[in-house]
Design an enzyme around this catalytic site. Structure first.
Site, short mmCIF file in Angstrom:
data_model
loop_
_atom_site.label_atom_id
_atom_site.label_comp_id
_atom_site.label_asym_id
_atom_site.label_seq_id
_atom_site.Cartn_x
_atom_site.Cartn_y
_atom_site.Cartn_z
N ASP A 101 21.48 17.75 -0.31
CA ASP A 101 20.36 16.85 -0.08
C ASP A 101 20.87 15.46 0.29
O ASP A 101 22.01 15.11 0.02
CB ASP A 101 19.49 16.74 -1.34
N ILE A 102 19.98 14.64 0.84
CA ILE A 102 20.36 13.31 1.30
C ILE A 102 20.88 12.44 0.16
O ILE A 102 21.76 11.60 0.35
CB ILE A 102 19.17 12.63 2.03
#
Length: 230
Positions: A101-102
């Site tokens: 994920d970011i």
């Protein structure tokens, strides 16, 4: 990428030997003799050494220490991608083997070997992945048993595969899973009534993130690391 760096990557020449070859007019770029080692080249450029074309050897395998704010995609209109951190030729041929994920940091594997990528990411190969997680609340006492039994995640029809947990502190753990469902680690702790506030991937299979790599840095994998993925 700089011309001299590219040549050292695709040949056995050192930087000093590249400078000598440039001075001796042995290197051409798209048919023209070049002498500037700092020239920047693109994937479409043809570099030749003494009349012999140089090309990026393959396949290639890298480990990257992903920082927050980067997404695991080949391109994106809103956010920088992990491939932006690589100074490599022909980056469009590289694939990200297992995404983060970011806001998740840590080990990302990147390769242009499709079969190897499949071994890392396919559920059939059960490649273990270990994460450090910091949680919003203290972890429940029976968390290990529930993780070993498998959890029913929101939106899923099957329980997760057994996972192992190592407690580091009351709200800090290491979790090892063998799947790669969307936001899986965060959803697993949500199913336990908790919330992940920090997530960092430490290892994939037998490949452990190099502690000498600062966030945003990367390096090629060793043969031992490559062969550890079966």
């Amino acid at each position: 990428m700089r011309l001299d760096k590219y040549i050292t990557q695709v040949s056995e020449l050192s930087r000093s030997q590249v400078k000598k070859a440039l001075k001796a007019e042995l290197i051409t770029l798209n048919g023209e003799i070049v002498k500037d080692p700092a020239l920047h080249i693109s994937p479409e450029d043809l570099v030749e050494l003494d009349g012999e074309a140089l090309s990026q050897p393959g396949p290639r395998y890298f480990m990257l220490n992903k920082p927050q704010g980067y997404i695991c995609a080949t391109n994106d209109g809103e956010h920088p991608t992990v491939l932006d951190l690589l100074d490599e030729i022909n980056k469009d041929k590289l694939q990200i083997a297992g995404r983060l994920d970011i806001d998740t940091t840590g080990l990302v594997l990147i390769t242009d070997d499709g079969q190897w990528n499949h071994k890392v990411t396919s559920p059939r190969h059960h490649c273990p992945k270990t994460y450090y997680a910091c949680l919003a609340h203290d972890l429940a006492e029976n968390a290990e048993d529930k993780l070993a039994e498998g959890l029913m995640l929101d939106g899923e029809t099957k329980r997760t595969k057994p996972a192992t947990l190592e407690r580091l502190f009351t709200n800090e753990v290491k979790l090892t899973i063998s799947e790669g469902k969307y936001h899986q680690v965060k959803r697993m702790f949500a199913a336990l009534g908790n919330r992940v506030t920090e997530l960092h991937r430490e290892s994939v299979g037998g490949i452990v993130l190099d502690e000498d790599l600062e966030p945003s840095e990367y390096r090629p994998l060793t043969d031992t690391e490559i062969n550890s993925i079966q």
